[in-house]
Design a protein around this motif. Structure first.
Motif, PDB file in Angstrom:
ATOM      1  N   GLN A 375       0.850  -1.187   0.000  1.00  0.00           N
ATOM      2  CA  GLN A 375       0.000   0.000   0.000  1.00  0.00           C
ATOM      3  C   GLN A 375       0.885   1.237   0.000  1.00  0.00           C
ATOM      4  OE1 GLN A 375      -2.031   0.469   3.816  1.00  0.00           O
ATOM      5  NE2 GLN A 375      -0.116   1.105   4.757  1.00  0.00           N
ATOM      6  N   VAL A 376       0.243   2.368  -0.245  1.00  0.00           N
ATOM      7  CA  VAL A 376       0.932   3.635  -0.020  1.00  0.00           C
ATOM      8  C   VAL A 376       0.194   4.293   1.127  1.00  0.00           C
ATOM      9  CG1 VAL A 376       1.387   5.930  -0.962  1.00  0.00           C
ATOM     10  CG2 VAL A 376       1.743   3.898  -2.378  1.00  0.00           C
ATOM     11  N   TYR A 377       0.894   4.540   2.218  1.00  0.00           N
ATOM     12  CA  TYR A 377       0.262   5.077   3.418  1.00  0.00           C
ATOM     13  C   TYR A 377      -0.062   6.557   3.216  1.00  0.00           C
ATOM     14  CZ  TYR A 377      -0.276   6.591   8.273  1.00  0.00           C
ATOM     15  OH  TYR A 377      -0.755   7.132   9.432  1.00  0.00           O
ATOM     16  N   THR A 378      -1.303   6.957   3.525  1.00  0.00           N
ATOM     17  CA  THR A 378      -1.702   8.367   3.335  1.00  0.00           C
ATOM     18  C   THR A 378      -2.236   8.980   4.628  1.00  0.00           C
ATOM     19  OG1 THR A 378      -3.911   7.696   2.636  1.00  0.00           O
ATOM     20  CG2 THR A 378      -2.289   8.033   0.880  1.00  0.00           C
ATOM     21  N   GLY A 379      -2.004   8.310   5.768  1.00  0.00           N
ATOM     22  CA  GLY A 379      -2.529   8.832   7.041  1.00  0.00           C
ATOM     23  C   GLY A 379      -1.579   9.814   7.698  1.00  0.00           C
ATOM     24  N   TYR A 380      -1.812  10.054   8.986  1.00  0.00           N
ATOM     25  CA  TYR A 380      -0.978  10.989   9.755  1.00  0.00           C
ATOM     26  C   TYR A 380       0.485  10.550   9.775  1.00  0.00           C
ATOM     27  CZ  TYR A 380      -5.214  12.989  11.836  1.00  0.00           C
ATOM     28  OH  TYR A 380      -6.398  13.603  12.037  1.00  0.00           O
ATOM     29  N   THR A 381       1.368  11.529   9.929  1.00  0.00           N
ATOM     30  CA  THR A 381       2.752  11.187  10.268  1.00  0.00           C
ATOM     31  C   THR A 381       2.769  10.949  11.785  1.00  0.00           C
ATOM     32  OG1 THR A 381       3.206  13.533  10.433  1.00  0.00           O
ATOM     33  CG2 THR A 381       3.848  12.458   8.376  1.00  0.00           C
ATOM     34  N   ALA A 382       3.936  10.770  12.383  1.00  0.00           N
ATOM     35  CA  ALA A 382       4.011  10.397  13.802  1.00  0.00           C
ATOM     36  C   ALA A 382       3.338  11.448  14.697  1.00  0.00           C
ATOM     37  CB  ALA A 382       5.472  10.251  14.196  1.00  0.00           C
ATOM     38  N   ARG A 383       2.551  10.986  15.672  1.00  0.00           N
ATOM     39  CA  ARG A 383       1.850  11.919  16.578  1.00  0.00           C
ATOM     40  C   ARG A 383       2.129  11.533  18.020  1.00  0.00           C
ATOM     41  NH1 ARG A 383      -4.267  12.849  15.158  1.00  0.00           N
ATOM     42  NH2 ARG A 383      -4.488  10.613  14.806  1.00  0.00           N
ATOM     43  N   ALA A 384       2.160  12.525  18.901  1.00  0.00           N
ATOM     44  CA  ALA A 384       2.402  12.259  20.324  1.00  0.00           C
ATOM     45  C   ALA A 384       1.126  11.710  20.944  1.00  0.00           C
ATOM     46  CB  ALA A 384       2.816  13.543  21.021  1.00  0.00           C
ATOM     47  N   PHE A 385       1.235  10.668  21.751  1.00  0.00           N
ATOM     48  CA  PHE A 385       0.075  10.051  22.399  1.00  0.00           C
ATOM     49  C   PHE A 385      -0.464  10.954  23.504  1.00  0.00           C
ATOM     50  CE2 PHE A 385      -1.882   7.323  25.633  1.00  0.00           C
ATOM     51  CZ  PHE A 385      -2.816   6.656  24.852  1.00  0.00           C
ATOM     52  N   LYS A 386      -1.814  11.070  23.603  1.00  0.00           N
ATOM     53  CA  LYS A 386      -2.429  11.847  24.681  1.00  0.00           C
ATOM     54  C   LYS A 386      -3.243  10.912  25.556  1.00  0.00           C
ATOM     55  CE  LYS A 386      -3.155  16.328  22.455  1.00  0.00           C
ATOM     56  NZ  LYS A 386      -4.098  16.965  21.541  1.00  0.00           N
ATOM     57  N   GLU A 387      -3.131  11.049  26.857  1.00  0.00           N
ATOM     58  CA  GLU A 387      -3.932  10.249  27.786  1.00  0.00           C
ATOM     59  C   GLU A 387      -5.408  10.563  27.545  1.00  0.00           C
ATOM     60  OE1 GLU A 387      -2.860   7.941  29.671  1.00  0.00           O
ATOM     61  OE2 GLU A 387      -0.708   8.329  29.546  1.00  0.00           O
ATOM     62  N   VAL A 388      -6.286   9.628  27.947  1.00  0.00           N
ATOM     63  CA  VAL A 388      -7.715   9.775  27.620  1.00  0.00           C
ATOM     64  C   VAL A 388      -8.308  11.055  28.202  1.00  0.00           C
ATOM     65  CG1 VAL A 388      -8.575   8.323  29.553  1.00  0.00           C
ATOM     66  CG2 VAL A 388      -9.905   8.510  27.463  1.00  0.00           C
ATOM     67  N   ASN A 389      -7.881  11.459  29.390  1.00  0.00           N
ATOM     68  CA  ASN A 389      -8.480  12.664  29.987  1.00  0.00           C
ATOM     69  C   ASN A 389      -7.906  13.959  29.386  1.00  0.00           C
ATOM     70  OD1 ASN A 389      -6.004  12.281  31.064  1.00  0.00           O
ATOM     71  ND2 ASN A 389      -6.605  12.450  33.230  1.00  0.00           N
ATOM     72  N   GLU A 390      -6.921  13.834  28.521  1.00  0.00           N
ATOM     73  CA  GLU A 390      -6.366  15.026  27.856  1.00  0.00           C
ATOM     74  C   GLU A 390      -6.954  15.234  26.456  1.00  0.00           C
ATOM     75  OE1 GLU A 390      -2.108  14.725  27.629  1.00  0.00           O
ATOM     76  OE2 GLU A 390      -1.974  14.045  29.706  1.00  0.00           O
ATOM     77  N   ARG A 391      -7.766  14.285  25.975  1.00  0.00           N
ATOM     78  CA  ARG A 391      -8.235  14.407  24.590  1.00  0.00           C
ATOM     79  C   ARG A 391      -9.458  15.298  24.465  1.00  0.00           C
ATOM     80  NH1 ARG A 391      -8.152   8.018  24.032  1.00  0.00           N
ATOM     81  NH2 ARG A 391      -6.012   7.833  24.748  1.00  0.00           N
TER      82      ARG A 391
END
Ligand code: CMC
Length: 391
Positions: A375-391
């Motif tokens: 496949q050719v990936y078309t999604g986000y580049t690397a992202r920092a993980f956020k805890e559930v209460n920070e989203r």
């Protein structure tokens, strides 16, 4: 790994080398193992053609007799399968039930799941040919609330199909030889079509070394869709709708051309044929012959012919090389034989079964690698993980 070429729908990607079926879409040529489809439909019977596809050569009389006998040996289906069928609602579509039952066969035939030698492979082939036919008809019996029928060893394969479907406890089913011959021919015309959607599915599932029943069950699901085998049911429903709306074929042709309307002319167009589908030519003639012989006057046949004429003269269809395909006239014949519309795609599956088996067998014997497209990936580049209460 180098650049990856994207080819949605694999329009220009070959997935394998195959010796089974030759198809020239420009010229409208179809051959099984080198034999013209027209000759096979006219002169051979379905089991002969099945043998040819699966084993590579037309059988001698003795080989054919043995093949037929060996299939017969395996037409008994485990009684527990009936309990599984009983669990489905009566309204379930037969293709969904058929796919599930084919998968369930793995539980009752563990040897066929993992074939180890030529003998076990041959057994798995005969088992599939025998049991699939019986359970295919049981999907209909269930729907109608009729008791299940058993294979009659004194009768032929296609004749058994009609008996298994229609024989009632009240008396024997009257066989009409013209119906059996026509059905035999239809099965031959459906028997293989190189790397179509369901066959590619069977090969790719089998490439993980999943067994024959599991691979075929996946093929049944792929066939069900209206862009593939499900088109035969969709065609008849479309013709009926045109008929119920006063028979105005031009209106439906207009609708099919309208890019804002998702409606497509069902039974028209093909990924590979850019000329007449040779199967459609044979089936169109058979429709006239069978309906004539049975004395059936179906207004839907006239609508189909008018629709074909209007579409073939239309610039939109001409420019895109859209011609009637195998599914356009087959439903009209099935209907004349008394087959209910929800069973049409099941008949396609019975016809396609030897092709699926042949292609699965070829793939395994060639030792093909696991099917695993890139496949050719078309999604986000690397992202920092956020805890559930920070989203
Ligand atoms: N009605 C109206 N327009 C159509 C049709 C149709 N039946 N078929 C294709 N087109 C148009 C399509 O809109 C496209 O137009 P444009 O170039 O302006 O965007 C062009 O023709 C090419 O079509 P496509 O969808 O790119 O072609 P494909 O190879 O991806 O699809 C097909 C092949 C068989 C899925 C398609 O022709 C179709 O949906 N036909 C109707 C369903 C059908 O009859 N299926 C049975 C196929 S034969 C037996 C089988 O495989 O089981």
């Amino acid at each position: 790994t180098g650049a990856i070429t994207i080819d949605p729908g694999y329009k220009n990607t070959g997935s394998c080398k195959s010796e089974i079926t030759f198809l020239d879409g420009e010229e409208g040529i179809l051959r099984y193992r080198g034999y013209a489809i027209e000759d096979l439909a006219e002169k051979a019977d379905f089991l002969e053609v099945s043998y040819l596809l699966i084993f590579g050569e037309l059988p001698t009389a003795a080989q054919l007799e043995k093949f037929e006998n060996d299939i017969r040996k395996y037409t008994l289906v485990h009684e527990e399968m009936k309990n599984i069928i009983d669990g489905f609602p009566k309204t379930a579509h037969p293709m969904g039930v058929l796919s599930s039952l084919t998968s369930a066969l793995t539980a009752f035939n563990p040897k066929s799941v993992n074939v180890k030698n030529e003998k076990e492979l041959y057994e798995a082939v005969c088992k599939t040919m025998g049991k699939f036919l019986v359970i295919a008809t049981w999907t209909y019996r269930k729907r109608m609330g009729f008791p299940m029928n058993y294979y009659d060893n004194t009768k032929g394969y296609v004749e058994n199909f009609m008996r298994l479907m229609f024989e009632l406890p009240t008396g024997p089913y009257k066989i009409d030889k013209r119906v059996i011959d026509a059905l035999d021919k239809l099965f031959i015309l459906h028997a293989d079509h190189e790397q179509n959607c369901s066959t590619s599915t069977v090969r790719i599932v089998g490439s993980s070394h999943a067994g024959l029943f599991a691979s075929i069950s996946a093929g049944v699901s792929a066939l069900w869709g209206p862009l593939h085998g499900g088109a035969n049911q969709a065609v008849l429903e479309m013709l009926q709708e045109i008929h119920d709306n006063g028979g105005d074929v031009a209106k439906f042709v207009l609708k099919a051309k309208d890019k804002d309307d998702p409606f497509r002319l069902m039974g028209f167009g093909h990924r590979v044929y850019k000329n007449f589908d040779p199967r459609a030519t044979i089936i169109k003639k058979a429709a006239d012959d069978v309906l004539g012989a049975l004395g059936v006057d179906d207004p839907l046949l006239d609508i189909a012919k008018q629709l074909e004429k209007v579409a073939l003269e239309d610039e939109y269809f001409k420019a895109r090389n859209l011609y009637p395909n195998v599914d356009f006239y087959s439903g009209i014949i099935y209907r004349a034989m008394g087959i209910p519309v929800e069973m049409f795609t099941v008949l396609f599956a019975i016809g396609r079964l030897p092709g699926w088996i042949a292609q699965w067998k070829e793939m395994r014997l060639n030792g093909e690698p696991i099917g695993r497209p890139r496949q050719v990936y078309t999604g986000y580049t690397a992202r920092a993980f956020k805890e559930v209460n920070e989203r």
